[in-house]
Design an enzyme around this catalytic site. Sequence first.
Site, PDB file in Angstrom:
ATOM      1  N   HIS A 160       0.867  -1.180   0.000  1.00  0.00           N
ATOM      2  CA  HIS A 160       0.000   0.000   0.000  1.00  0.00           C
ATOM      3  C   HIS A 160       0.901   1.226   0.000  1.00  0.00           C
ATOM      4  CE1 HIS A 160      -3.642   2.355   1.526  1.00  0.00           C
ATOM      5  NE2 HIS A 160      -2.642   3.193   1.721  1.00  0.00           N
ATOM      6  N   HIS A 165       1.484   5.113  -2.060  1.00  0.00           N
ATOM      7  CA  HIS A 165       0.999   6.138  -2.992  1.00  0.00           C
ATOM      8  C   HIS A 165       2.114   6.465  -3.986  1.00  0.00           C
ATOM      9  CE1 HIS A 165      -2.754   7.115  -0.766  1.00  0.00           C
ATOM     10  NE2 HIS A 165      -2.048   6.655   0.253  1.00  0.00           N
ATOM     11  N   GLY A 217      -2.054  13.066  -0.754  1.00  0.00           N
ATOM     12  CA  GLY A 217      -2.254  14.405  -0.212  1.00  0.00           C
ATOM     13  C   GLY A 217      -3.241  15.245  -0.977  1.00  0.00           C
ATOM     14  N   GLY A 218      -3.061  16.573  -0.852  1.00  0.00           N
ATOM     15  CA  GLY A 218      -3.969  17.521  -1.481  1.00  0.00           C
ATOM     16  C   GLY A 218      -4.998  18.098  -0.541  1.00  0.00           C
ATOM     17  N   GLU A 219      -4.988  17.664   0.736  1.00  0.00           N
ATOM     18  CA  GLU A 219      -6.007  18.157   1.666  1.00  0.00           C
ATOM     19  C   GLU A 219      -5.889  19.643   1.954  1.00  0.00           C
ATOM     20  OE1 GLU A 219      -5.467  13.760   2.799  1.00  0.00           O
ATOM     21  OE2 GLU A 219      -4.187  15.418   2.136  1.00  0.00           O
ATOM     22  N   THR A 258      -7.129  10.690  -1.197  1.00  0.00           N
ATOM     23  CA  THR A 258      -8.171  11.704  -1.060  1.00  0.00           C
ATOM     24  C   THR A 258      -8.469  12.413  -2.378  1.00  0.00           C
ATOM     25  OG1 THR A 258      -7.329  12.131   1.169  1.00  0.00           O
ATOM     26  CG2 THR A 258      -8.873  13.717   0.282  1.00  0.00           C
ATOM     27  N   TYR A 291     -10.881   7.057  -2.686  1.00  0.00           N
ATOM     28  CA  TYR A 291     -11.754   7.052  -1.515  1.00  0.00           C
ATOM     29  C   TYR A 291     -13.237   6.980  -1.897  1.00  0.00           C
ATOM     30  CZ  TYR A 291      -8.091   8.587   1.789  1.00  0.00           C
ATOM     31  OH  TYR A 291      -6.992   8.675   2.588  1.00  0.00           O
ATOM     32  N   LYS A 347     -10.120   0.136  -4.243  1.00  0.00           N
ATOM     33  CA  LYS A 347      -9.963   0.861  -2.991  1.00  0.00           C
ATOM     34  C   LYS A 347     -11.191   1.722  -2.723  1.00  0.00           C
ATOM     35  CE  LYS A 347      -7.104   4.133  -0.426  1.00  0.00           C
ATOM     36  NZ  LYS A 347      -5.947   5.036  -0.417  1.00  0.00           N
ATOM     37  N   ARG A 365     -13.546  11.856   5.086  1.00  0.00           N
ATOM     38  CA  ARG A 365     -13.341  12.086   3.658  1.00  0.00           C
ATOM     39  C   ARG A 365     -13.976  11.004   2.784  1.00  0.00           C
ATOM     40  NH1 ARG A 365      -6.973  12.255   4.588  1.00  0.00           N
ATOM     41  NH2 ARG A 365      -7.734  10.684   6.060  1.00  0.00           N
ATOM     42  N   HIS A 371      -9.745   1.812   3.127  1.00  0.00           N
ATOM     43  CA  HIS A 371      -9.118   2.809   3.997  1.00  0.00           C
ATOM     44  C   HIS A 371     -10.049   3.063   5.173  1.00  0.00           C
ATOM     45  CE1 HIS A 371      -7.414   6.880   5.036  1.00  0.00           C
ATOM     46  NE2 HIS A 371      -8.676   7.046   5.413  1.00  0.00           N
ATOM     47  N   HIS A 390      -5.142   0.342   7.650  1.00  0.00           N
ATOM     48  CA  HIS A 390      -5.053   1.351   8.726  1.00  0.00           C
ATOM     49  C   HIS A 390      -5.853   0.869   9.942  1.00  0.00           C
ATOM     50  CE1 HIS A 390      -3.560   3.524   5.368  1.00  0.00           C
ATOM     51  NE2 HIS A 390      -4.674   4.079   4.979  1.00  0.00           N
ATOM     52  N   ARG A 449      -4.853   2.555  13.814  1.00  0.00           N
ATOM     53  CA  ARG A 449      -4.585   3.968  14.067  1.00  0.00           C
ATOM     54  C   ARG A 449      -5.459   4.536  15.185  1.00  0.00           C
ATOM     55  NH1 ARG A 449      -4.005   6.462   7.917  1.00  0.00           N
ATOM     56  NH2 ARG A 449      -1.833   5.840   7.580  1.00  0.00           N
ATOM     57  N   ASP A 489       2.018   2.774   3.738  1.00  0.00           N
ATOM     58  CA  ASP A 489       1.268   3.965   3.327  1.00  0.00           C
ATOM     59  C   ASP A 489       2.229   5.042   2.820  1.00  0.00           C
ATOM     60  OD1 ASP A 489      -1.052   5.397   2.809  1.00  0.00           O
ATOM     61  OD2 ASP A 489      -1.204   6.216   4.835  1.00  0.00           O
ATOM     62  N   SER A 532      -0.045  11.537   2.319  1.00  0.00           N
ATOM     63  CA  SER A 532       0.066  12.704   3.190  1.00  0.00           C
ATOM     64  C   SER A 532      -0.276  12.299   4.615  1.00  0.00           C
ATOM     65  CB  SER A 532      -0.871  13.818   2.730  1.00  0.00           C
ATOM     66  OG  SER A 532      -2.224  13.418   2.881  1.00  0.00           O
TER      67      SER A 532
END
Length: 313
Positions: free
Chosen positions: A1, A3, A8-10, A39, A70, A95, A102, A134, A162, A165, A209, A213
Amino acid sequence: HIHVTGGGGEGGPKTRTPELVLSELIACGTTSVVGVSGTDGSSRSMPNLLGKVRALQAEGVSAWMYTSNYAYPPTTLTSCVRDDLYFVPEVLGVKIAMGDHRSSFPTQEEVMRLLTQIRVGAMVAGKLGVLHIHLGNIVGPFDMLLECVKRGMPIQHIRPTHCARHPDVFKGAIEFGLAGGYVDITTGGSCAVGLEAGVAADHITMSSDGHGSVPRFNDKGEMIGLGVGGVACNLKEVKRLIGELGVPMTTALSVITSNVAKALQLPGKGVVKAGNCADLNLFDENMNLVHVFAKGRQMMKDGEIIVKGTFEE
């Protein structure tokens, strides 16, 4: 897993994390990856992800991907999930995000229909086919996932990640693992490892991961910081399991090698034996990585990376 095209991009376009380069993988002995999106499903396209996966293959490592990100309905390469699994060899599954602010919050019936598409598409393609999920900090997804199993969906197609977490999410993951499911722990950012919780050791996997991000939100849901996840967390966690927690070496290594290969039905991967892919890491007596081979080609020699990506200096 991982990227591989960046996550990112949030926090807007400037917070899109960068693409992975080959030497990052070799530096930590990672010879096989499954690329994912996250995301940002607008500027991070599925064709771009497929292109990066094939680039990594050409540079010397093994690479696959999960289609979509997502979102629900899924974002696909072809007209539907079934065709992605059938026509694209690199696609192992789909996925989606659940239990996260999100996510698209699919209903029980929507999850069942998606799992059915995955199962049928994978059957005709000769693959396993998985729904790679996710998980965020919102509890509840495991109730839906176990209900899918209760209604007849084979648990082998449901793959949450995940899982550790958040303590409450981890409790759900343990119940899922005890029911026979695979539990994937994100290294470098988890509250537990799962090996002490009663889940069968061969049903626990770990993933980095990497290049995702790492956003930080305040209690109002506002992002207050952002980092980039590294790809070396798996190796660091395995060393910690062996050195600090006393986990047997074969068990500690299996969560990032043979368990993953078995879980995704990847032939020739995860085990050192005649006829397999010759993905090898050699360590010294202090568990320092010395030599790396990917598909029989030496990529690191005496601690020095000797094969780099196309555009690396």
